[in-house]
Design a protein around this motif. Sequence first.
Motif, mmCIF file in Angstrom:
data_model
loop_
_atom_site.group_PDB
_atom_site.id
_atom_site.type_symbol
_atom_site.label_atom_id
_atom_site.label_comp_id
_atom_site.label_asym_id
_atom_site.label_seq_id
_atom_site.Cartn_x
_atom_site.Cartn_y
_atom_site.Cartn_z
ATOM 1 N N THR A 196 0.825 -1.206 0.000
ATOM 2 C CA THR A 196 0.000 0.000 0.000
ATOM 3 C C THR A 196 0.861 1.259 0.000
ATOM 4 N N THR A 197 0.330 2.287 -0.652
ATOM 5 C CA THR A 197 0.984 3.587 -0.713
ATOM 6 C C THR A 197 -0.064 4.665 -0.429
ATOM 7 N N VAL A 198 0.243 5.570 0.468
ATOM 8 C CA VAL A 198 -0.627 6.717 0.724
ATOM 9 C C VAL A 198 -0.022 7.926 0.009
ATOM 10 N N GLN A 199 -0.763 8.459 -0.942
ATOM 11 C CA GLN A 199 -0.312 9.593 -1.760
ATOM 12 C C GLN A 199 -1.028 10.849 -1.256
ATOM 13 N N LYS B 80 0.450 1.588 -19.086
ATOM 14 C CA LYS B 80 0.403 0.248 -18.498
ATOM 15 C C LYS B 80 -0.979 -0.088 -17.951
ATOM 16 N N ILE B 81 -1.808 0.915 -17.687
ATOM 17 C CA ILE B 81 -3.139 0.681 -17.138
ATOM 18 C C ILE B 81 -4.071 0.343 -18.302
ATOM 19 N N ARG C 18 -10.541 15.618 -7.109
ATOM 20 C CA ARG C 18 -9.185 16.154 -6.877
ATOM 21 C C ARG C 18 -8.148 15.049 -6.680
ATOM 22 N N GLY C 19 -8.509 14.006 -5.945
ATOM 23 C CA GLY C 19 -7.539 12.950 -5.695
ATOM 24 C C GLY C 19 -7.190 12.162 -6.943
ATOM 25 N N SER C 20 -8.211 11.738 -7.691
ATOM 26 C CA SER C 20 -7.934 10.959 -8.899
ATOM 27 C C SER C 20 -7.235 11.811 -9.957
ATOM 28 N N ARG C 21 -7.583 13.097 -10.050
ATOM 29 C CA ARG C 21 -6.881 13.981 -10.987
ATOM 30 C C ARG C 21 -5.391 14.076 -10.624
ATOM 31 N N HIS C 22 -5.125 14.188 -9.318
ATOM 32 C CA HIS C 22 -3.730 14.282 -8.878
ATOM 33 C C HIS C 22 -2.979 13.010 -9.249
ATOM 34 N N TYR C 23 -3.617 11.861 -9.036
ATOM 35 C CA TYR C 23 -2.952 10.584 -9.320
ATOM 36 C C TYR C 23 -2.618 10.469 -10.807
ATOM 37 N N VAL C 24 -3.599 10.701 -11.664
ATOM 38 C CA VAL C 24 -3.387 10.525 -13.102
ATOM 39 C C VAL C 24 -2.394 11.549 -13.631
ATOM 40 N N THR C 25 -2.509 12.788 -13.167
ATOM 41 C CA THR C 25 -1.592 13.836 -13.627
ATOM 42 C C THR C 25 -0.154 13.535 -13.231
ATOM 43 N N LEU D 182 1.203 10.617 -12.835
ATOM 44 C CA LEU D 182 1.740 9.401 -13.453
ATOM 45 C C LEU D 182 2.556 9.751 -14.689
ATOM 46 N N PRO D 183 3.768 9.258 -14.804
ATOM 47 C CA PRO D 183 4.499 9.420 -16.069
ATOM 48 C C PRO D 183 3.725 8.767 -17.213
ATOM 49 N N ALA D 184 3.915 9.270 -18.412
ATOM 50 C CA ALA D 184 3.189 8.758 -19.572
ATOM 51 C C ALA D 184 3.370 7.249 -19.727
#
Length: 520
Positions: free
Chosen positions: A98-101, A198-199, A182-189, A191-193
């Motif tokens: 697990t990772t808390v971002q 890979k998803i 806000r959380g999902s936008r932060h995660y996707v933004t 992420l390196p291309a």
Amino acid sequence: MRSRTPWIAVLASAAVTLATATGAAPAPRSAPAPAPTALAAPTVLAAPDIPVANVQAHLNQFLSIATANGGNRAHGRPGYLASVNYVKGRLDAAGYTTTVQSFTYNGATGYNLIADWPGGDPNAVVMTGAHLDSATAGPGINDNGTGSAAILEVALAVARTGFSPDKHLRFAWWGAEELGLRGSRHYVTALPAAERTKIKAYLNFDMVGSPNPGYFVYDGDNSDGVGAGPGPAGSAQIEQTLQAYFTSIGVPTRGTDFDGRSDYGPFISAGIPAGGTFTGAEGTKTSAQVALWGGTAGAAFDPCYHRACDNLGNVNATALDRNTDAIAYTVWALAGAAPPPGTTVHTDGFETATGWTVNPAGTDTATSGRWERGVPAATSSGGVSTQLAAATGSYALVTGAAAGAAAGDNDLDGGVSTIQSGPITLPATGTLTLSLAAYLAHLTNATSADYLRVRVVGTSTVTALNLTGAAVNRAAAWQTTSTDITALRGQTVRIVVDAADAGTASLVEAAVDDVRIVQS
């Protein structure tokens, strides 16, 4: 689920459009349909049934957390971080990494929780997510304790069953969804291309236990013709996999558009295939929807949406149970895993004739499109794939292999068609597993009287597959299933495949391929 913005008003219209289309005549067949997407699942182990009581236990924990922390679990409030810690503790104990971002919004720190299951291809990720925050007005048990609890229990089932998928599994719980994803936008933004590519699939579940529920599946291919358009390539496969589960339990679904209200938004904006289910928010249930699913016409799907009364009494246990099992089915199907290694007892890819008999009992009533071993011609009707090429090789069992020039040419008509294998002698020891690939495709004029069924018949019978029709466009998509037939060991059995266009006249196609029995 975040609030509806003024330009979004498509959910009810999409459902009504599909509901009123059920009597429409099928459109003419068009050119051969595209080949299945890369998400087509390999032969997989069957997903477990997820006990709804386990999911409800997580909801009880979320309510207790909210009650102890000012009545909510909102972004920047102590109840949200306590919710993260509860979910993280369960996942850590089950063996997840697990990772808390963290991120900052409105001057407060928010958190995403990401959990990876060890193993699987790191270059092919199947990701499942739900937002964990509530609105400030209440504890958020349906919105979105239900989605968060459902995917948590599916993740724990992965660990309990020792599931070893071919693809890599990742689960996520998002922060600050109620404030604009806000959380999902932060995660996707962030992420390196290369990591985004890979998803291969993102599954999103937001409000899956509404008290006056509908059964909506995100319309990955825009097959309802309403709204902004389809999701990225591969989204249709997710939609069809979810629909296949609900079809298997006899629950009709309706499409709902990617309207930007939940955490799939950043993923589809990044070109990542996405899908999910939804049981309705503040929208009003129509009489047509009550005819499909029961409930109360003229009332909201969730009358406690973003209110203090969104508590344990605001959850429909049946809807929660069905949606949780649909999540498990889809995760297992898209992630893929081979059956346990063992000895192949019987295999048939239909590339050569092996003694299958059409209408073995002489009781079939179908007038056209009867079962045959043939080379299926990929066809479509009104943009909906109704027949696909064989899952592997060239041949399959199919209801009328030729395409024809118009809708209804060579599809199954007039009633039941049956085809039966030759005798298969099963060993007397070990665990026996039957796996196969299949699909049931139909247009909106289908009914629940239409079906595809596969049985293994000896001195007793094991039903390996039972798909029923519904008044929706259901595109052909090879799905794989695996069934324990150990109860028949030591017997000489036959595999019986039957399909029916038994309701009103409708366009129905079915196929079976890659039949295998393994002893382990």
